[in-house]
Design a protein around this motif. Sequence first.
Motif, PDB file in Angstrom:
ATOM      1  N   PRO A 244      30.236  26.496  47.950  1.00  0.00           N
ATOM      2  CA  PRO A 244      30.006  25.959  46.595  1.00  0.00           C
ATOM      3  C   PRO A 244      29.053  24.778  46.561  1.00  0.00           C
ATOM      4  N   SER A 245      28.744  24.173  47.719  1.00  0.00           N
ATOM      5  CA  SER A 245      27.798  23.052  47.740  1.00  0.00           C
ATOM      6  C   SER A 245      26.374  23.504  47.459  1.00  0.00           C
ATOM      7  N   VAL A 246      26.100  24.817  47.660  1.00  0.00           N
ATOM      8  CA  VAL A 246      24.781  25.368  47.374  1.00  0.00           C
ATOM      9  C   VAL A 246      24.730  25.748  45.901  1.00  0.00           C
ATOM     10  N   GLU A 247      23.624  25.410  45.253  1.00  0.00           N
ATOM     11  CA  GLU A 247      23.484  25.713  43.829  1.00  0.00           C
ATOM     12  C   GLU A 247      23.588  27.217  43.588  1.00  0.00           C
ATOM     13  N   HIS A 248      24.297  27.601  42.535  1.00  0.00           N
ATOM     14  CA  HIS A 248      24.516  29.016  42.240  1.00  0.00           C
ATOM     15  C   HIS A 248      24.596  29.232  40.736  1.00  0.00           C
ATOM     16  N   MET A 249      24.602  30.501  40.343  1.00  0.00           N
ATOM     17  CA  MET A 249      24.728  30.854  38.932  1.00  0.00           C
ATOM     18  C   MET A 249      26.103  30.442  38.395  1.00  0.00           C
ATOM     19  N   PRO A 250      26.225  30.318  37.079  1.00  0.00           N
ATOM     20  CA  PRO A 250      27.553  30.083  36.492  1.00  0.00           C
ATOM     21  C   PRO A 250      28.499  31.226  36.852  1.00  0.00           C
ATOM     22  N   ILE A 251      29.729  30.901  37.152  1.00  0.00           N
ATOM     23  CA  ILE A 251      30.685  31.912  37.608  1.00  0.00           C
ATOM     24  C   ILE A 251      30.916  32.971  36.534  1.00  0.00           C
ATOM     25  N   TRP A 252      30.966  32.562  35.272  1.00  0.00           N
ATOM     26  CA  TRP A 252      31.215  33.539  34.204  1.00  0.00           C
ATOM     27  C   TRP A 252      30.085  34.564  34.141  1.00  0.00           C
ATOM     28  N   ALA A 253      28.843  34.123  34.375  1.00  0.00           N
ATOM     29  CA  ALA A 253      27.706  35.046  34.345  1.00  0.00           C
ATOM     30  C   ALA A 253      27.765  36.019  35.522  1.00  0.00           C
ATOM     31  N   ILE A 254      28.188  35.527  36.671  1.00  0.00           N
ATOM     32  CA  ILE A 254      28.309  36.373  37.860  1.00  0.00           C
ATOM     33  C   ILE A 254      29.345  37.463  37.642  1.00  0.00           C
ATOM     34  N   LEU A 255      30.526  37.072  37.170  1.00  0.00           N
ATOM     35  CA  LEU A 255      31.602  38.046  36.981  1.00  0.00           C
ATOM     36  C   LEU A 255      31.253  39.047  35.875  1.00  0.00           C
ATOM     37  N   LEU A 256      30.600  38.585  34.820  1.00  0.00           N
ATOM     38  CA  LEU A 256      30.196  39.488  33.749  1.00  0.00           C
ATOM     39  C   LEU A 256      29.196  40.520  34.260  1.00  0.00           C
ATOM     40  N   ALA A 257      28.209  40.073  35.021  1.00  0.00           N
ATOM     41  CA  ALA A 257      27.193  40.991  35.550  1.00  0.00           C
ATOM     42  C   ALA A 257      27.813  41.983  36.534  1.00  0.00           C
ATOM     43  N   LEU A 258      28.714  41.512  37.399  1.00  0.00           N
ATOM     44  CA  LEU A 258      29.371  42.418  38.341  1.00  0.00           C
ATOM     45  C   LEU A 258      30.162  43.496  37.596  1.00  0.00           C
ATOM     46  N   THR A 259      30.825  43.094  36.524  1.00  0.00           N
ATOM     47  CA  THR A 259      31.606  44.053  35.736  1.00  0.00           C
ATOM     48  C   THR A 259      30.694  45.093  35.090  1.00  0.00           C
ATOM     49  N   ILE A 260      29.593  44.651  34.506  1.00  0.00           N
ATOM     50  CA  ILE A 260      28.673  45.576  33.837  1.00  0.00           C
ATOM     51  C   ILE A 260      28.083  46.559  34.838  1.00  0.00           C
ATOM     52  N   PHE A 261      27.592  46.063  35.963  1.00  0.00           N
ATOM     53  CA  PHE A 261      27.002  46.948  36.966  1.00  0.00           C
ATOM     54  C   PHE A 261      28.043  47.913  37.527  1.00  0.00           C
ATOM     55  N   LEU A 262      29.270  47.436  37.715  1.00  0.00           N
ATOM     56  CA  LEU A 262      30.322  48.296  38.241  1.00  0.00           C
ATOM     57  C   LEU A 262      30.630  49.436  37.280  1.00  0.00           C
ATOM     58  N   VAL A 263      30.730  49.138  35.998  1.00  0.00           N
ATOM     59  CA  VAL A 263      31.016  50.161  34.990  1.00  0.00           C
ATOM     60  C   VAL A 263      29.865  51.165  34.894  1.00  0.00           C
ATOM     61  N   VAL A 264      28.645  50.651  34.822  1.00  0.00           N
ATOM     62  CA  VAL A 264      27.476  51.528  34.652  1.00  0.00           C
ATOM     63  C   VAL A 264      27.274  52.416  35.874  1.00  0.00           C
ATOM     64  N   LEU A 265      27.250  51.824  37.055  1.00  0.00           N
ATOM     65  CA  LEU A 265      27.021  52.617  38.263  1.00  0.00           C
ATOM     66  C   LEU A 265      28.207  53.526  38.570  1.00  0.00           C
TER      67      LEU A 265
END
Length: 279
Positions: A244-265
């Motif tokens: 977590p010390s390394v800069e990263h995307m907002p967690i909500w955006a990560i989980l939302l994108a993972l969910t969308i890609f999982l459903v679509v694929l």
Amino acid sequence: MSNLTQSTGRTQIQKPQFFRAFYGLFLRDLRVLSRELAPFVLRVGMQPLLFLFVFTFIMPRMSGGNPMAAGAGPAFGTVLLPGLMAVAIMFSGIAGVALPLSTEFGITREIDDRVMCPVPVWAVALEKVCFSAVQSIISALIVIPMAILIPAKPVYPDFHNWALLILVLVMSSLLAGAMGLAIGSTVNPKQIGLVFSIVVVPITFLGCVYYPWSGLSKIHWLQIAVLFNPIVYISEGLRAAVTPSVEHMPIWAILLALTIFLVVLGRFGVRGFLKRVIS
């Protein structure tokens, strides 16, 4: 396919029978994997082992002001750890589904034996994704002790949020399996190797594996373009959970994108699987 196979996909099955049959398919794959445990460990461990050895062990010890060695210190090792975990997840997930399907959809049609199991045809596809997810999780966990033992200055993961780590691991592994299902059910078995060369490898290098997504801010068009790459969110999700010390995307955006890609694929892969099986 025979009418028997087609009716298998439509038959209503009692839940206990469904889970017993599903569990049986899972145990069968687990048994096959147990017989090939050493090749599996070598397959998933060799790439991260070499990357860590070269970029975090050899280069920091090189003299002469090597620019790559300067950038390969402990900070780079911290960035590299979640990225290598993401690569391990993606390659294991795709290989765990797409490669077996290339054989089962081949001239011998081994898939026909699978779909005779007393479960809907889509459940056979789901079992393949779930089993590959288990392999992906194991692959990702194998990378962690390597990152602690191999680098010149060890990288110690910061497991401050176990719930996030487990959630990202599970979602990422299922996503990798869904991508493997989509590839394996739509690509000609003879072209699977080509897919790895022209699709899997490029999206890996552009998947924020060796650098955080925020590091692309000076190449704005590329920073936007890679948002359509699912590996980006796997890498960033693991970065948020493990380093977590390394800069990263907002967690909500990560989980939302993972969910969308999982459903679509997942939907695309199951539809392709049904089309290939029920013909």
